[in-house]
Design an enzyme around this catalytic site. Structure first.
Site, PDB file in Angstrom:
ATOM      1  N   LYS A  39      -2.227  -1.562  -3.822  1.00  0.00           N
ATOM      2  CA  LYS A  39      -3.092  -0.394  -3.791  1.00  0.00           C
ATOM      3  C   LYS A  39      -2.254   0.885  -3.868  1.00  0.00           C
ATOM      4  O   LYS A  39      -1.266   0.979  -3.154  1.00  0.00           O
ATOM      5  CB  LYS A  39      -3.869  -0.426  -2.473  1.00  0.00           C
ATOM      6  CG  LYS A  39      -4.764   0.759  -2.230  1.00  0.00           C
ATOM      7  CD  LYS A  39      -5.340   0.694  -0.845  1.00  0.00           C
ATOM      8  CE  LYS A  39      -6.178   1.929  -0.614  1.00  0.00           C
ATOM      9  NZ  LYS A  39      -6.782   1.966   0.691  1.00  0.00           N
ATOM     10  N   LYS A  54       0.858  -1.186   0.000  1.00  0.00           N
ATOM     11  CA  LYS A  54       0.000   0.000   0.000  1.00  0.00           C
ATOM     12  C   LYS A  54       0.893   1.235   0.000  1.00  0.00           C
ATOM     13  O   LYS A  54       1.714   1.430   0.898  1.00  0.00           O
ATOM     14  CB  LYS A  54      -0.902   0.007   1.235  1.00  0.00           C
ATOM     15  CG  LYS A  54      -1.820   1.230   1.269  1.00  0.00           C
ATOM     16  CD  LYS A  54      -2.775   1.192   2.450  1.00  0.00           C
ATOM     17  CE  LYS A  54      -3.698   2.409   2.436  1.00  0.00           C
ATOM     18  NZ  LYS A  54      -4.606   2.421   3.582  1.00  0.00           N
TER      19      LYS A  54
HETATM   20  C1  PBG Z   1      -6.847   3.939   5.424  1.00  0.00           C
HETATM   21  C2  PBG Z   1      -7.415   3.789   4.076  1.00  0.00           C
HETATM   22  C3  PBG Z   1      -7.340   4.717   3.048  1.00  0.00           C
HETATM   23  C4  PBG Z   1      -7.969   4.157   1.953  1.00  0.00           C
HETATM   24  C5  PBG Z   1      -8.443   2.914   2.333  1.00  0.00           C
HETATM   25  N1  PBG Z   1      -8.067   2.700   3.652  1.00  0.00           N
HETATM   26  C6  PBG Z   1      -6.819   6.085   3.051  1.00  0.00           C
HETATM   27  C7  PBG Z   1      -5.411   6.309   3.345  1.00  0.00           C
HETATM   28  O1  PBG Z   1      -4.618   5.381   3.472  1.00  0.00           O
HETATM   29  O2  PBG Z   1      -5.080   7.477   3.476  1.00  0.00           O
HETATM   30  C8  PBG Z   1      -8.103   4.805   0.630  1.00  0.00           C
HETATM   31  C9  PBG Z   1      -9.126   4.259  -0.273  1.00  0.00           C
HETATM   32  C10 PBG Z   1      -9.414   5.102  -1.444  1.00  0.00           C
HETATM   33  O3  PBG Z   1      -8.762   6.131  -1.697  1.00  0.00           O
HETATM   34  O4  PBG Z   1     -10.354   4.735  -2.174  1.00  0.00           O
HETATM   35  N2  PBG Z   1      -7.254   2.985   6.318  1.00  0.00           N
END
Ligand code: PBG
Length: 327
Positions: free
Chosen positions: A251, A199
């Site tokens: 992701k 991520k």
């Molecule tokens: C954080 C989380 C995020 C997203 C999913 N889980 C935001 C981040 O990491 O700042 C982003 C999902 C998206 O942008 O569709 N738990």
């Protein structure tokens, strides 16, 4: 004498829709789509998310209806995010039995049973008053190991609420192992872990911050990965598999297809990709201006993600696309 090279005609297999259908290498089906969904405390009708046109924060009743529609359309699952009314430094609403996310999980479980894989986001950022994915130490840094204890509490409460799968998304070291051990020790050996493994600290999450009313100031670069690094993403994936991840995820999706392809070639477990809020919002915004063929772009981007190696795709278009497949 060698015979002359034949005149190759790759166009032969593109001549009709039927022919193209026969030779198509990548097919996307509703079953492999997961809808990320938001449930918010303290509202009694859906609230539109302006940064993500067409998406809503649901109250419990509208969440039930949405889940029923998803099951009817034949998608694979839902990944549920909670937006609480109260936030505190540790994010305690995340594991409160009557916390909004846990109530949402139970409502979906009552509504659809096993027809959908009910997955819950296992991360504190929606629940902490500072908006970080973990607790802070005295210097204000995100403190890895104390955070793991809270993820464990959260995952257990989600399993008890009826989640089939928990999804640690906070990028703390050791989060998969800690959660796996706790689930196994507490009678939840059958609850799966969808690990947000690679991520990245991505600007593509921008619109999501509104979706969860994020309070974050600053960034997540000390725990999410540097977008420049592919090898590091592979390492995170391999560690998560060792720690017991049932599914690993990359992701965001479209800007990270190279990482996804590499992960798909190395992984011994199924691979997911998350088409995130920024990917969604860019397409919706361009479409609203009449600049692109919206549906074609949606289908093409999801196909590309599957072609790169994703076995499943988390996408805000899951329900819509699944309905289109049915026609
Ligand atoms: C954080 C989380 C995020 C997203 C999913 N889980 C935001 C981040 O990491 O700042 C982003 C999902 C998206 O942008 O569709 N738990």
């Amino acid at each position: 004498m060698t015979s002359p090279a034949p005149f190759f005609r790759p166009r032969r297999v593109r001549q009709s829709a039927a022919m193209r259908g026969l030779v198509r290498e990548t097919r996307v089906s509703a079953q492999q789509l997961i809808a990320p969904v938001f449930v918010r405390e303290g509202i009694d009708s859906p609230v539109p998310i302006t940064s993500m046109p067409g998406q809503f924060q649901f109250d419990i009743d509208s969440l039930r209806r949405y889940a029923a529609e998803c099951a009817e359309a034949g998608i694979g699952g839902i990944d549920l995010f909670g937006v609480p009314e109260m936030r505190d430094p540790t994010g305690s609403q995340a594991w409160a039995e009557d916390g909004i996310l846990n109530r949402g999980i139970t409502a979906i479980a009552e509504e659809v049973g096993d027809a959908l894989v009910i997955c819950a986001d296992t991360c504190l950022d929606e629940f902490t008053d500072h908006g970080h994915c973990g607790v802070l130490d005295e210097q204000g840094r995100v403190d890895n190991d104390p955070t793991l204890d809270l993820y464990v509490k959260m995952a257990l409460s989600q399993a008890e609420s009826g989640a089939h799968m928990v999804s640690p998304s906070g990028m703390m070291d050791g989060q998969v192992r800690a959660i796996r051990e706790a689930l196994d020790d507490n009678g939840h050996a059958d609850v799966a872990i969808l690990a947000y493994s690679a991520k990245y600290a991505s600007a593509f999450y921008g619109p999501f911050r509104e979706a969860v009313d994020s309070t974050l100031k600053g960034d997540r670069r000390t725990y999410q990965q540097d977008p420049a690094n592919k090898r590091e993403g592979v390492r995170e994936v391999l560690l998560d598999i060792e720690e017991g991840a049932d599914i690993v995820m990359v992701k965001p999706a479209l800007a990270y297809l190279d990482v996804l392809a590499e992960v798909a070639s190395l992984s011994s477990v199924p691979v997911a990709a998350y088409q995130v809020s920024g990917e969604y919002a860019m397409v919706e915004a361009a479409a609203a201006n009449g600049w692109i063929n919206r549906d074609a772009i949606i289908d093409e981007s999801i196909t590309a993600i599957v072609r790169a190696g994703a076995d499943m795709v988390l996408t805000y278009w899951a329900l819509e696309v699944a309905k289109r497949f049915r026609k």
